[in-house]
Design an enzyme around this catalytic site. Structure first.
Site, PDB file in Angstrom:
ATOM      1  N   GLY A 112       0.826  -1.182   0.000  1.00 54.72           N
ATOM      2  CA  GLY A 112       0.000   0.000   0.000  1.00 54.72           C
ATOM      3  C   GLY A 112       0.867   1.241   0.000  1.00 54.72           C
ATOM      4  N   GLY A 113       0.245   2.399   0.216  1.00 53.75           N
ATOM      5  CA  GLY A 113       0.987   3.645   0.199  1.00 53.75           C
ATOM      6  C   GLY A 113       1.980   3.776   1.342  1.00 53.75           C
ATOM      7  CG  MET A 114       1.139   5.154   4.731  1.00 56.87           C
ATOM      8  SD  MET A 114       0.147   5.611   6.175  1.00 56.87           S
ATOM      9  CE  MET A 114       1.411   5.634   7.457  1.00 56.87           C
TER      10      MET A 114
ATOM     11  CB  VAL B 134      -0.434  -6.257   3.296  1.00 54.34           C
ATOM     12  CG1 VAL B 134      -1.426  -7.164   4.036  1.00 54.34           C
ATOM     13  CG2 VAL B 134      -0.857  -4.792   3.449  1.00 54.34           C
TER      14      VAL B 134
ATOM     15  CE  LYS C  65      -1.112  -0.212   5.630  1.00 51.16           C
ATOM     16  NZ  LYS C  65      -2.314   0.655   5.444  1.00 51.16           N
TER      17      LYS C  65
ATOM     18  CG  ASP D 171      -8.154   6.702   0.267  1.00 52.01           C
ATOM     19  OD1 ASP D 171      -8.582   7.135  -0.825  1.00 52.01           O
ATOM     20  OD2 ASP D 171      -7.108   6.030   0.373  1.00 52.01           O
TER      21      ASP D 171
END
Length: 447
Positions: A172-174, A177, A192, A288
């Protein structure tokens, strides 16, 4: 009760029998968490006929064991039941239950993620202290007790507390996972892990990651992904453990099949609205809402949805003045689904989620988003200034007019012109569903 002389205050190993009152022991545990500045405490049934009713209890600080003890004669079950009551968990519900608990011990405020689960040997549980502060942020490789290193990407077989990494699921963006297994429970979860590269570029990412864990754990709803655990590596990278989802995201479904038949789309989005309503009732704005953040799973009763990724969420009733959304000038969210006020960095509320919800519904039934552009700026400017292309015309009736009118109101530029609550949206979706399900001449009757 005065617990200042509790034997848990300094000793590293002891045994507590059933004679203490469970309520008093809960006070002792809370006091010890605060005094020792611990990060977690684990309650695991000892198992076996001779040890039935006993619990191994371990307190950790930054992944190191600082207290080890045993609760005998059912005391552990009683203590966990007390924590479940305080965290408003239902011990009769199946599976793992989790909730939040706030407490003040002297001048120390604790916010705990409480996880309770039923095993064959009794209750098991964890208390995880949610802490905004990441430590040792300049360390490029995290280290576990015993000298094990945690590199940027965790290899299969890596142990993180009671979890063993099996493989990477996605990025993901951060963070990354992973598919992990709880080695004691033999149960699969998704983990995550915040990326070290993200943390080095933006130290506040650790605080936003904690905010994500808090937001997801705070909402108790079948349509919200269940977060059951949280922890940190020594370099400040956080990780959160959540239920492992099957099925596919709405994004993947549309990639494979294109637009979704309106009746199915309405049924799915009705459940999304209910999940968002639960978040809004808990004071959380997702910020989001997009097809990639809604998973569709098969169940005995049909399809069910799970809303995921609260990394951009806001929690208005908790002081977040020290948790910026990103570097200066950054606007959170995904441009294709962003409400006009969000695109302008203005205050957002539940109606901002309703705008994004409307964009998703528009895309589901038409196979395209209302606004496209060569750059993110082009897209958000259209959200701010342009009306969405209509989906219903007299020459093109595959999208029912009643459905288009609902979408049109959801996509109103001003928040006050949208539906005021998710309940109002659900009522409208139900009305349109009833119209679409009419047969023969009945479909021409007035609504």
């Amino acid at each position: 009760m005065d617990v200042s002389n509790s034997e848990w205050g300094d000793s590293s190993s002891t045994t507590i029998a059933r004679s203490p009152n469970a309520i008093d022991v809960v006070d002792i545990v809370m006091y010890s968490l605060a005094k020792q500045r611990a990060t977690a405490i684990w309650f695991e049934p000892a198992g076996g006929d001779e040890e039935h009713g006993s619990h191994a209890v371990t307190m950790e600080k930054n992944r190191k064991v600082i207290v080890s003890t045993e609760f005998a004669d059912g005391l552990g079950d009683a203590v966990l039941a007390r924590f479940a009551l305080l965290a408003q968990l239902d011990l009769l519900a199946p599976g793992t239950q989790n909730g939040r608990l706030n407490a003040r011990i002297g001048d120390t405020e604790l916010e705990l993620l409480v996880t309770i689960r039923l095993t064959d040997s009794g209750l098991a549980g964890e208390l995880r202290v949610l802490d905004d502060v990441g430590e040792d942020l300049d360390t490029s490789v995290a280290q576990a007790p015993g000298g094990q290193d945690y590199p940027e990407v965790l290899a299969p077989g890596t142990s993180v507390g009671p979890y063993r990494v099996e493989r990477t699921l996605g990025r993901g963006g951060m963070g990354l996972v992973y598919l992990v297994e709880h080695t004691l429970l033999r149960k699969k979860f998704a983990m995550k892990v915040l990326l070290g590269s993200v943390l080095r570029e933006d130290p506040d990412a650790a605080k936003r990651f904690v905010r994500e864990a808090r937001a997801a754990a705070r909402v108790q709803h079948d349509g919200i992904v269940d977060v059951s655990d949280f922890g940190s590596f020594s370099d400040g990278r956080h990780y959160l453990v959540m239920e492992l989802l099957g099925g596919r995201s709405l994004d993947d479904i549309m990639d494979m099949h294109g637009a979704i038949e309106p009746t199915r789309a309405l049924v799915l989005m009705r459940d999304v609205a209910a999940a968002l309503g639960a978040a809004h009732s808990a004071g959380i704005v997702h910020r989001d809402v997009s097809p990639s953040n809604v998973f569709v799973e098969k169940s005995p009763l049909g399809e069910r949805i799970k809303v995921v990724d609260f990394g951009a969420a806001s929690v208005p009733d908790i002081d977040q003045s020290d948790v910026p959304d990103g570097p200066p000038g950054m606007v959170v969210g995904t441009p294709y689904y962003m409400a006009p006020e969000q695109a302008q960095a203005l205050p957002t509320d539940s109606r901002s989620d309703m705008y994004s919800f409307g964009v998703v519904l528009y895309e589901l039934v038409s196979g395209r988003v209302p606004f496209e552009g060569e750059t993110a700026r082009d897209i958000v400017m259209k959200h701010i200034l342009e009306a969405p292309p209509p989906l219903f015309t007299a020459q093109r009736e595959e999208i029912p007019e009643e459905l288009w009118l609902v979408i049109e109101r959801l996509l109103a530029k001003k928040p006050e012109d949208r539906y005021p609550t998710t309940d109002a949206v659900i009522a409208e979706l139900d009305r349109v569903l009833a119209l679409l399900q009419r047969k023969g001449w009945r479909r021409w009757l007035p609504a």
